[in-house]
Design an enzyme around this catalytic site. Structure first.
Site, PDB file in Angstrom:
ATOM      1  N   ALA A 109     -19.229  -4.242  -1.683  1.00 44.58           N
ATOM      2  CA  ALA A 109     -19.589  -3.125  -0.949  1.00 44.58           C
ATOM      3  C   ALA A 109     -20.132  -1.919  -1.650  1.00 44.58           C
ATOM      4  O   ALA A 109     -20.860  -1.096  -1.098  1.00 44.58           O
ATOM      5  CB  ALA A 109     -18.176  -2.872  -0.366  1.00 44.58           C
ATOM      6  N   CYS A 123     -34.437  -0.051 -13.471  1.00 44.43           N
ATOM      7  CA  CYS A 123     -33.647  -0.471 -12.445  1.00 44.43           C
ATOM      8  C   CYS A 123     -34.278  -1.324 -11.356  1.00 44.43           C
ATOM      9  O   CYS A 123     -35.210  -0.957 -10.687  1.00 44.43           O
ATOM     10  CB  CYS A 123     -32.637   0.394 -11.974  1.00 44.43           C
ATOM     11  SG  CYS A 123     -31.726   0.229 -10.581  1.00 44.43           S
ATOM     12  N   ASP A 140     -12.907  -0.954  -3.079  1.00 39.35           N
ATOM     13  CA  ASP A 140     -12.213  -1.704  -4.244  1.00 39.35           C
ATOM     14  C   ASP A 140     -12.938  -2.910  -4.577  1.00 39.35           C
ATOM     15  O   ASP A 140     -12.391  -3.751  -5.164  1.00 39.35           O
ATOM     16  CB  ASP A 140     -10.926  -1.928  -3.576  1.00 39.35           C
ATOM     17  CG  ASP A 140     -11.034  -2.742  -2.383  1.00 39.35           C
ATOM     18  OD1 ASP A 140     -12.191  -3.065  -1.967  1.00 39.35           O
ATOM     19  OD2 ASP A 140      -9.854  -3.397  -1.949  1.00 39.35           O
ATOM     20  N   ASN A 189       0.829  -1.102   0.024  1.00 38.91           N
ATOM     21  CA  ASN A 189       0.051   0.055  -0.050  1.00 38.91           C
ATOM     22  C   ASN A 189       0.867   1.103   0.104  1.00 38.91           C
ATOM     23  O   ASN A 189       0.291   2.276  -0.460  1.00 38.91           O
ATOM     24  CB  ASN A 189      -0.998   0.118   1.269  1.00 38.91           C
ATOM     25  CG  ASN A 189      -1.809  -1.250   1.383  1.00 38.91           C
ATOM     26  OD1 ASN A 189      -2.224  -1.378   2.690  1.00 38.91           O
ATOM     27  ND2 ASN A 189      -2.312  -1.655   0.232  1.00 38.91           N
ATOM     28  N   CYS A 194     -15.917 -27.228 -16.217  1.00 43.11           N
ATOM     29  CA  CYS A 194     -14.983 -28.439 -16.897  1.00 43.11           C
ATOM     30  C   CYS A 194     -13.844 -27.675 -17.708  1.00 43.11           C
ATOM     31  O   CYS A 194     -12.857 -28.410 -17.852  1.00 43.11           O
ATOM     32  CB  CYS A 194     -15.900 -29.035 -17.916  1.00 43.11           C
ATOM     33  SG  CYS A 194     -16.446 -28.213 -19.298  1.00 43.11           S
TER      34      CYS A 194
END
Lengths: 322, 631
Positions: free
Chosen positions: B118, B434, B114, B53, B170
């Protein structure tokens, strides 16, 4: 390449960015030396970015003593008067920057940039002038151009919620990835002097108004002997007078430069931190590109204005006339 | 201070802001907010600081590694702005304490997250609490900032987001064609089988050995007898998965008709008889107590993680890493999960994936590259994060001033498009179809006799709809719920339901049934129309079910274009947005469109980016939005 491997420590620290620009670019970065003068908000952001990126060294020049005003938009100065009293902006910022990345050598150079000899600039790969006067920018750019090695030259200036970046990489070769092929490209940059003296008439109409407005402000500061930010609404008549003259000299209509824009530039003397982050970010990205030789560089002006939200590059050289 | 600055300051100083994420964007954002005069900032992040980081999360130092990001970021910013209020939460934003009431106290929410999961969760809470959201993301030099205000602009989920790629079973177990398939096999099957929970379902042998052996026998291969020599055990595993399994698979001629046949690899072909003699010190090498630093590389004289190892080196790493797990980390075996910061796990997975790649004629990769693919590592640089943070603050100030006409989504581009490196686009109105902000029903095609309620919960309700604490109802009958306040009998009932097929549930779910799925924390409820379908294409529909409704078909797109245009005629149509959309398409933007629409079809060769959920840079969406918006 030069055969030297990155250390394990460097690979671990720079892991995420090596995934962006590769190990060779990182190696070039770690060997580059950057000179920065005029440390306000945007330049602070720039310094943070290149220190994090892991350049070899950063040399800071700014002999102004830290005061209340220098705290604005600058996160490198803790607001403790006892700590900063009597110290220069460069000294305080140097201490904070060292802390960001122990692998980068950060140091302070005292004195006036404009009086430095040509040889002084030879030590650097990149020179960045923040908020410099017209004369300083021209003089330093000429000195850099006289050297046998290429020194990448940048200027940056932020006023109100606008920013300008100028780039001179002289004759610059880089590789561009086109589909899967690597293509060698070459760009020829005009000097600062040439770029600010291009006749206005042939410049395409859609060009950012900021290019012209900044030239007016430059001339105003030069004529009046003002430093960056030493202006107010009271100066508007003088500024408009200069605009009129420049427009006439260039045979363009005065509507070329909106008065409202000039007003913003002379009244918004306090930097707007989000714009500092944006312009300082773009500038660092360009310096990283130029040092690493990766990616197409910006030629030769960049403008950002928070009012319309656009960040545009403008290629302004004598090619319009030829 | 001049008047303009004052105007900028007043709504800022009074604002209470929630930041979600104190990582790459978060550090930059917290700094820029503090410098811009924000006085009351709350910041949530569940992560702790790692070495990787430090190249961009500039508020953190080496001495902070292991500490809470939110807490350290707060302390660092208070050093240059001591008099503002910053409250940090070292917690997951999905925790129940961050409910709708918690969100309601804020004037604006700023995301620097990220992961898709979330982001969707925060989007729903912002909609439920009616708090504007400024959303952001970066990958390398690309970035974006978008504004989501309920009823005014589209929500984060109005356009489908590419979900992390899943591969047909597979392809992973029998017919890999790309290196990423080998990585998934090494990580999710082999590593999990050897070091993870033994009771988990695992397809490692099922297909390869269908014809050859019973599953009981193959399971025994992975069992290590108490006194069995570790190296012998390692070689046995090696020979089984890279040799015997491949040979067994080759027996099925049908599979290889149009495919390159893999080569079985046995340890005796590539490794000397006994490694232990050569590397006698292996088991008592310089012992450190930190598990995450145990490594097989120094033992083998391997230093550079960017170097490409050959088959022999990979095989040595495979055996040595396996030995080290048993020698140094025995206690963890049985409950390990792959972690990109676990050096030994990365070495093992790299080696296993490379040996498999060699077998299938797929190019090998370095540890550095393999780690990036296995860990879904986001390419990240400080500059893009700093730029994006600046753009977030500019939008946040507009939101606080309720300057709705000036809201912009902004894209940071690597290559200029019509001279622009930062491209603002006018935000779009909510998508009337939506399922999150407009409550449009969804359609689920599923085999109601074969699929279990568990499949529905895992593959649809959690994975696709992103619900955290779901509740599923069929009419008045409650089929499933999650929560702390349930009694044992209910829990037992729900668990029993999970194992039943849909048509066997107490209230049978069959063709034509309508399910109501709710998440009480997110205050999201949606209806699912169930359609029974017998067969699913294993390659194209590996989940065995298909959810549709929120994905816009091209026809639907056209319809919403006309709606949107009619509406936009009455709202103020800002000049600069017209500027962007009128598009005097230069060659760059044209090629960009082509590339992006390819990307949209998810057929790119770039496996890393496919897996990278931050790759939802959403430019493909911009393009489709443009079409929708332009009159």
């Amino acid at each position: 390449m030069d055969g030297e491997e990155l250390t394990a420590q460097e690979t671990a620290l720079y892991d995420r960015q090596i995934r962006v620009w590769g190990a060779n670019a990182q190696r070039r970065l770690t060997k580059s030396h950057i000179l920065v003068s005029g440390i306000k908000g945007t330049v602070t952001e720039f310094c943070k970015n290149i220190v994090l990126a892991g350049v070899g060294s950063v040399t800071l020049m700014d002999d102004n003593l830290v005061n209340e005003e220098s705290l604005n938009a600058n996160f490198l100065i803790p607001p403790d008067e006892n700590a900063y009293r009597g110290k220069t902006v460069a000294e305080i910022c140097c201490d904070s920057l060292k802390d960001f990345n122990p692998m980068v050598l950060v140091s302070v150079e005292k004195g006036d940039l404009s009086t430095r000899s040509t040889e002084f600039f030879e030590k650097f790969d990149v020179v960045v002038i923040g908020y410099g006067s017209l004369a300083t920018k021209k003089a330093v750019n000429e000195k850099c151009r006289k050297l046998s090695k290429r020194v990448a030259f940048y200027t940056v200036d932020c006023r109100d919620s606008c920013g300008e970046i100028f780039v001179d990489l002289q004759d610059y070769k880089y590789t561009k990835k086109k589909l899967e092929e690597k293509v060698e490209c070459e760009l020829n940059f005009p000097s600062f002097q040439e770029a600010v003296s291009v006749p206005w008439k042939p410049i395409p109409r859609r060009t950012a108004k900021l290019y012209f407005a900044m030239r007016v402000i430059e001339v105003f500061e030069e004529n009046e002997g003002r430093k960056h930010g030493e202006c107010s609404l009271l100066d508007l008549p003088t500024v408009l007078e200069i605009k009129k003259k420049l427009c006439e000299a260039n045979s363009v209509s005065e509507s070329h430069i909106p008065d409202s824009l000039l007003e913003r530039l002379i009244t918004g003397t306090i930097e707007f931190p989000p714009v500092c982050a944006i312009v300082g970010g773009i500038l660092a990205q360009e310096v990283i590109k130029a040092v690493s030789g990766k990616g197409e560089p910006l030629k030769n002006f960049f403008y950002y204005d928070a009012q319309d939200g656009k960040g545009v590059m403008e290629d302004i050289s004598n090619s319009f006339t030829s | 201070m001049d008047t303009q600055q004052q105007q900028q300051q007043s709504p800022v100083q009074g604002a209470k802001v929630l930041m979600v994420g104190a990582g790459g964007i978060g550090c930059e954002l917290l700094k820029t907010l503090a410098l811009s005069g924000f006085h009351d900032i709350h910041i949530i992040d569940m992560d702790t600081i790692e070495v990787s980081n430090l190249n961009r999360q500039f508020l953190f130092r080496r001495s902070h590694v292991g500490l809470s990001k939110a807490k350290v970021a707060r302390d660092a910013v208070l050093r240059f702005r001591p008099h503002i209020n910053i409250r940090s939460y070292h917690a997951n934003v999905k925790n129940p304490e961050f409910d709708v009431d918690f969100f309601k106290q804020f004037d604006v929410v700023l995301n620097g997250l990220d992961n898709l999961d979330a982001r969707r969760h925060v989007n729903r809470l912002c909609l439920a609490a009616d708090v504007p959201l400024v959303e952001s993301g970066t990958t390398g030099f690309l970035g974006q900032v978008t504004v989501h205000v309920k009823g005014k602009t589209e929500c984060y989920e109005c356009q489908t987001k590419p979900t992390p790629k899943t591969y047909p079973v597979c392809t992973i177990t029998s017919t890999p064609t790309k290196f990423v398939h080998c990585i998934v096999w090494a990580k999710d099957l082999l590593f999990a089988k050897l070091f993870g929970d033994k009771n988990q379902d695992n397809d490692l042998n099922v297909r390869a050995n269908k014809a050859a052996t019973t599953s009981k026998e193959t399971d025994d291969v992975f069992e290590r007898a108490e006194d069995e020599d570790i190296e012998q055990y390692g070689r046995k595993i090696y020979d089984h998965v890279f040799g015997y399994n491949i040979e067994a698979a080759l027996a099925n001629e049908e599979t290889w008709k149009n495919r390159r046949r893999p080569r079985p690899i046995y340890s005796k072909e590539v490794l000397p008889e006994s490694l232990t003699q050569k590397n006698g010190s292996a088991q008592n090498c310089s012992a450190t107590d930190d598990d995450s630093t145990v490594s097989s590389m120094p033992l083998l004289g391997l230093k550079n993680p960017q170097e490409l190892w050959g088959l022999t080196q990979n095989s040595l790493v495979f055996i040595e890493a396996l030995k080290l797990f048993f020698a140094k980390r025995k206690k963890e075996i049985g409950h390990l999960t792959f972690d990109k910061d676990d050096q030994l796990a990365v070495e093992f997975v790299t080696a296993a994936a490379n040996i498999r790649a060699e077998s299938f004629g797929i190019p090998l990769h370095s540890l550095f590259e393999a780690k990036g693919i296995a860990g879904n590592i986001v390419h990240a640089v400080a500059t893009t994060n700093a730029i994006v943070a600046g753009l977030i603050v500019i939008e946040a100030i507009k939101v606080l001033k309720k300057d709705a006409d000036k809201y912009r989504m902004t894209y940071c581009l690597e290559h200029p498009s019509r001279k622009m490196l930062l491209m603002p686009v006018e935000p779009f109105e909510p998508n009337p179809s939506c399922y999150v902000c407009s409550k449009t029903p969804l359609v689920l095609e599923i085999n109601t006799q074969k699929s279990k309620l568990r499949d529905l919960v895992d593959k649809i309700v959690k994975a696709k709809l992103g619900m955290n604490l779901p509740m599923i109802m069929h009419g008045a009958s409650l089929l499933y719920e999650v929560g702390d306040d349930l009694d044992d009998i209910m829990v037992a009932n729900y668990n029993a339901n999970l194992e039943k097929s849909l048509s066997e549930l107490p209230s049978p779910v069959i063709n034509g049934s309508i399910l109501t799925v709710e998440d009480l924390q997110q205050e999201l409820s949606c209806k699912i129309n169930v359609k029974h379908r017998e067969e699913f294409d294993e390659e194209k529909e590996p989940e065995g079910m298909v959810l549709s409704g929120w994905t816009q078909s091209p026809a639907l797109n056209g319809e919403s274009a006309s709606t949107s245009n009619n509406e936009s005629a009455s709202t103020s149509n800002n000049e600069s947005a017209v500027d962007v959309t009128e598009s005097s398409s230069g060659p760059e933007i044209a090629s960009k469109k082509r590339r992006l629409s390819d990307n949209d079809k998810r057929e790119t060769e770039n496996v890393e980016s496919e897996d990278d959920d931050l790759m939802e840079i959403e430019n493909p969406i911009t393009v489709s939005k443009k079409k929708r918006r332009v009159a």
